[in-house]
Design an enzyme around this catalytic site. Structure first.
Site, PDB file in Angstrom:
ATOM      1  CG  ASP A  61      -1.594   5.097   9.196  1.00 23.30           C
ATOM      2  OD1 ASP A  61      -0.351   4.912   9.151  1.00 23.30           O
ATOM      3  OD2 ASP A  61      -2.386   4.558   8.400  1.00 23.30           O
ATOM      4  CB  SER A 117      -0.932   0.009   1.217  1.00 26.56           C
ATOM      5  OG  SER A 117      -0.183  -0.054   2.422  1.00 26.56           O
ATOM      6  CG  HIS A 133      -0.198   3.370   5.524  1.00 30.42           C
ATOM      7  ND1 HIS A 133      -1.085   2.910   6.475  1.00 30.42           N
ATOM      8  CD2 HIS A 133      -0.095   2.395   4.583  1.00 30.42           C
ATOM      9  CE1 HIS A 133      -1.518   1.709   6.124  1.00 30.42           C
ATOM     10  NE2 HIS A 133      -0.926   1.378   4.984  1.00 30.42           N
TER      11      HIS A 133
END
Length: 244
Positions: free
Chosen positions: A195, A20, A198
């Site tokens: 967070d 991601s 990330h």
């Protein structure tokens, strides 16, 4: 139709392969977008990021993303980043779906590199990127919102980062050790994370800066593809635009 003919232009490629963190890298202020901007008109930057994926799944899908044949198109691959580990290092008892044992993670990275070299990408054009550090208090809040307990520890991410560095050395690949660099000299690495896991805007800028330092020597001097507009002959544009 023009009476002139020209060969099809095959752009050099930089492939960003990862989870991601890579998938999100083309968002505004993302490191992928920043690198793509530096290479505009010189090299295609291809985002092959897959949110939630680990190195086991990456190894499985890679042959679907890149031909194993040493083709002319593969020869135009200027560099490949391999950025996995943030999911692999999940705690086995808390996140068994994404967790990958440390030794297997190392083996998977080396197998990915072997596939790339067999497809015509030189080992020194492969850049492993370690997982970044994890800020456990921030990530725990995200986990609670999803109804699960904290499933990553920074110390565990560090073990996977070290394995990534070691695998790169064994493969002859380059490596960007984010886990170490982001914590160097005791700096506050939380500014690099949105967070706890990330990348924040500042984290993306950090990755772009350090990744470009590894890419610049092999990509910065690539020529512009197709002529500068001021060099196009207005009376016979084909003679400018269709020449090799």
């Amino acid at each position: 139709m023009s009476k002139f003919t020209g060969t099809t232009v095959i752009w050099p490629k930089l492939i960003l392969f990862g989870d991601s963190i890579t998938q999100f890298s083309f968002q505004a202020n993302g490191f992928g977008a920043e690198i793509a901007n530096k290479l505009a008109r010189k090299c295609d930057v291809v985002n092959r990021g897959f949110s939630g994926y680990n190195s086991r799944w990456a190894k499985i899908i890679l042959p679907r993303l890149l031909s194993s044949q040493n083709s002319a198109e593969n020869m135009k691959i200027a560099a490949v980043t391999v950025f996995f580990g943030a999911n692999d290092c999940s705690l086995k008892d808390k996140n068994p779906q994404q967790h990958i044992p440390l030794q297997e993670y190392s083996d998977n990275l080396k197998e990915i590199c072997r596939f790339l070299t067999s497809a015509g990408v030189s080992a020194d054009s492969v850049i492993f990127i370690t997982p970044p550090p994890v800020h456990e208090p921030s990530w725990e809040k995200e986990c609670i919102l999803k109804g699960c307990p904290l499933n990553r520890h920074n110390s565990q991410a560090g073990k996977y980062a070290a394995a990534c560095v070691c695998a790169a050395g064994q493969c002859g690949a380059n490596v960007l050790d984010l886990w170490t660099l982001m914590q160097k000299d005791g700096q506050d690495y939380t500014v690099y994370l949105s967070d706890g896991l990330h990348l924040s805007v500042q984290g993306n800028q950090f990755v772009a800066k350090h990744l470009w330092e590894l890419l610049e020597s092999r990509l910065a001097d690539l020529p512009f593809i197709l002529p500068y507009w001021g060099d196009v002959d207005p009376k016979s544009p084909e003679s400018s635009l269709l020449c090799d």
